[in-house]
Design a protein around this motif. Structure first.
Motif, short mmCIF file in Angstrom:
data_model
loop_
_atom_site.label_atom_id
_atom_site.label_comp_id
_atom_site.label_asym_id
_atom_site.label_seq_id
_atom_site.Cartn_x
_atom_site.Cartn_y
_atom_site.Cartn_z
N GLU A 143 0.84 -1.18 0.00
CA GLU A 143 0.00 0.00 0.00
C GLU A 143 0.89 1.24 0.00
OE1 GLU A 143 -2.57 0.47 3.34
OE2 GLU A 143 -3.88 1.90 2.30
N VAL A 144 0.55 2.22 -0.85
CA VAL A 144 1.31 3.46 -0.96
C VAL A 144 0.37 4.63 -0.66
CG1 VAL A 144 2.72 4.94 -2.46
CG2 VAL A 144 2.82 2.44 -2.69
N GLN A 145 0.82 5.52 0.22
CA GLN A 145 0.02 6.69 0.60
C GLN A 145 0.81 7.97 0.35
OE1 GLN A 145 -1.23 6.15 4.67
NE2 GLN A 145 -3.05 4.99 4.06
N HIS A 146 0.07 9.01 -0.04
CA HIS A 146 0.66 10.33 -0.27
C HIS A 146 -0.38 11.39 0.08
CE1 HIS A 146 1.56 13.89 -2.86
NE2 HIS A 146 2.77 13.69 -2.34
N ASN A 147 0.00 12.27 0.96
CA ASN A 147 -0.90 13.35 1.38
C ASN A 147 -2.23 12.80 1.88
OD1 ASN A 147 -1.75 15.95 1.90
ND2 ASN A 147 -2.26 16.42 -0.24
N ASN A 179 4.04 0.75 2.55
CA ASN A 179 3.94 -0.32 3.53
C ASN A 179 3.84 -1.65 2.81
OD1 ASN A 179 1.95 -2.24 5.27
ND2 ASN A 179 3.26 -1.01 6.62
N VAL A 180 4.73 -2.59 3.18
CA VAL A 180 4.74 -3.93 2.58
C VAL A 180 4.57 -4.95 3.70
CG1 VAL A 180 6.03 -5.60 1.22
CG2 VAL A 180 6.26 -3.15 0.73
N THR A 181 3.58 -5.82 3.54
CA THR A 181 3.30 -6.87 4.53
C THR A 181 3.53 -8.23 3.88
OG1 THR A 181 1.65 -5.50 5.64
CG2 THR A 181 1.61 -7.86 6.10
N ALA A 182 4.44 -9.02 4.46
CA ALA A 182 4.71 -10.38 4.00
C ALA A 182 3.84 -11.35 4.79
CB ALA A 182 6.19 -10.71 4.16
N ILE A 183 3.16 -12.26 4.08
CA ILE A 183 2.21 -13.18 4.72
C ILE A 183 2.44 -14.59 4.20
CG2 ILE A 183 -0.23 -13.66 5.14
CD1 ILE A 183 -0.82 -10.77 4.28
N ASN A 184 2.53 -15.55 5.14
CA ASN A 184 2.47 -16.96 4.75
C ASN A 184 1.70 -17.73 5.82
OD1 ASN A 184 4.27 -17.63 6.86
ND2 ASN A 184 6.05 -17.70 5.49
N ALA A 185 1.61 -19.03 5.67
CA ALA A 185 0.77 -19.85 6.57
C ALA A 185 1.28 -19.87 8.00
CB ALA A 185 0.69 -21.27 6.02
N THR A 192 7.76 -0.49 6.70
CA THR A 192 7.31 0.77 6.12
C THR A 192 8.52 1.60 5.71
OG1 THR A 192 5.32 0.77 7.49
CG2 THR A 192 5.98 2.87 6.52
N LYS A 193 8.41 2.24 4.56
CA LYS A 193 9.46 3.15 4.08
C LYS A 193 8.82 4.48 3.72
CE LYS A 193 13.28 3.52 0.78
NZ LYS A 193 14.33 3.56 1.81
N THR A 194 9.40 5.57 4.25
CA THR A 194 8.90 6.92 3.98
C THR A 194 10.01 7.72 3.30
OG1 THR A 194 7.47 6.82 5.93
CG2 THR A 194 7.92 8.99 5.01
N PHE A 195 9.65 8.47 2.26
CA PHE A 195 10.67 9.22 1.51
C PHE A 195 10.01 10.41 0.82
CE2 PHE A 195 9.02 5.77 -1.08
CZ PHE A 195 8.59 6.42 -2.23
N GLU A 196 10.85 11.35 0.42
CA GLU A 196 10.42 12.47 -0.40
C GLU A 196 10.74 12.21 -1.86
OE1 GLU A 196 12.12 16.05 1.09
OE2 GLU A 196 11.03 15.96 3.01
N GLU A 197 9.99 12.83 -2.70
CA GLU A 197 10.12 12.60 -4.15
C GLU A 197 11.55 12.78 -4.64
OE1 GLU A 197 9.23 15.70 -7.55
OE2 GLU A 197 7.37 14.90 -6.72
#
Length: 366
Positions: A143-147, A179-185, A192-197
């Motif tokens: 998921e990617v969020q901006h403003n 935000n990257v979530t790794a899922i297995n059984a 989470t990684k936050t950065f400016e353009e």
């Protein structure tokens, strides 16, 4: 796991990472997972606790060191070697009751995230990976969020662990949050990684780099290159370049930074020495330098030596052989010689007496 279609707009990108994929047999009734180092209990269907059951793994009876409690098989301190197809049989009829495919692995760790824009100002991509294999199928929710709003995330067609995002606006001062979530059984983990353009702009290396010697200039090389094809708007977002070069006989590089040009003449090359040359690129205002281009090799112009003309070549071009130009050798001393007429005073005396005798003969005849 969510599936994406070409015309589907979604804020989540889910990708499957199969570090080690074990395809379980089609004849398995179900699949069960176990964590490395843990104990695993497998139940033979819905048989009663007092049922008498035997087990096989991949067609071979399970060793006696594993515990059997009625219809249950208990494996202790499992490892990857325990992965396989387990089948249980009721001893009274020896018919297979159930087939269970057991997969051994570990829960995911926090993924490592990297984001970069090599197509500025169109957009950027983010990639992620696990530092260690989980040995079982692992999916990723992104998921990617901006403003304070979620952005559309598109799955990469060639890289399973990469997604692409378009910049909603250029020169934005609001940071991006990925935000990257790794899922297995066996569990899940997020990062989470936050950065400016401006911090993720990094072009691809320049392309088609060439280096050519300059005629009659033994210390010069003409270098040229093309901007990376992935950079979409070179006119409005120009690049600057960094050229490095060195002779193969030395390890120290020489550097030249250039703007608004895709060529440069090296003027201080060592005569006759082979050079290695590379170029990097960077947006003129923001971001970081690209990786180096593919290295090219070139040697400055070398003056051709004046050819040495051989005797054979002279004969060929003039048409005169050595025999025609040599003086004939002197004859041997015992060879016959042609007589030559005498010369000087001796010849005058002989001529005078010849005339006197002729006159006396004429007087006698009278």
């Amino acid at each position: 796991m969510c599936l994406q279609m070409a015309n589907l707009v979604t804020s989540l990108c889910c990708v499957v990472l199969a570090a080690v994929v074990v395809a379980y047999p089609r004849n398995a009734d179900r699949i069960q997972y176990g964590r490395i180092g843990s104990d695993v209990t497998m139940q033979c269907g819905s048989l009663d606790n007092d049922a008498s059951v035997s087990w096989k793994m991949n067609g071979t009876y399970v060793k006696a060191q594993h515990s059997l409690e009625g219809p249950r098989l208990i494996l202790t301190n499992v490892s990857l070697n325990h992965t396989g197809l387990y089948t249980c049989f009721q001893k009274q009829d020896d018919d297979k009751h159930e087939a269970i495919f057991l997969q051994i692995g570990i829960p995911p760790l926090e993924p490592t995230i990297t984001c970069r824009s090599n197509t500025y100002p169109q957009g950027f991509y983010c990639s992620w990976h696990q530092q260690h294999s989980t040995y079982i199928n692992t999916t990723f929710d992104v998921e990617v969020q901006h403003n304070q709003r979620s952005l559309e995330v598109k799955k990469d067609l060639f890289h399973k662990n990469r997604c692409h995002v378009r910049f909603p606006e250029v020169f934005s001062s609001f940071p991006y949050k990925v935000n990257v979530t790794a899922i297995n059984a066996l569990g899940k983990a997020s990062a989470t990684k936050t950065f400016e353009e401006s911090t993720i702009v990094k072009p691809d290396p320049p392309e088609r780099v060439t280096a050519t010697p300059i005629r009659f200039n033994p210390r010069r090389l003409e270098v040229s290159w093309h901007s990376p094809a992935t950079w979409p708007d070179i006119d409005n977002f120009p690049l600057k370049y960094f050229l490095r070069y060195r002779p193969l006989i030395r390890e120290q590089w020489q550097h030249v930074e250039l703007s608004d040009t895709t060529s440069h003449n090296i003027t201080d090359a060592y005569a006759g020495k082979e050079y290695i040359i590379q170029v990097a690129a960077k947006d003129t205002e923001i971001g970081t330098w690209s990786d180096w281009s593919v290295a090219v090799h070139a040697t400055p112009w070398i003056e051709e030596p004046v050819p040495v003309v051989s005797t054979t070549e002279v004969e060929f071009h003039t048409g005169i052989t050595m025999a025609e130009t040599k003086t004939s050798p002197m004859p041997c001393s015992n060879a016959p010689q042609k007589a030559e007429p005498p010369v000087g005073g001796a010849a005058t005396v002989i001529t005078f007496f010849s005339r006197l005798l002729l006159g006396m003969l004429l007087l006698l005849l009278m």
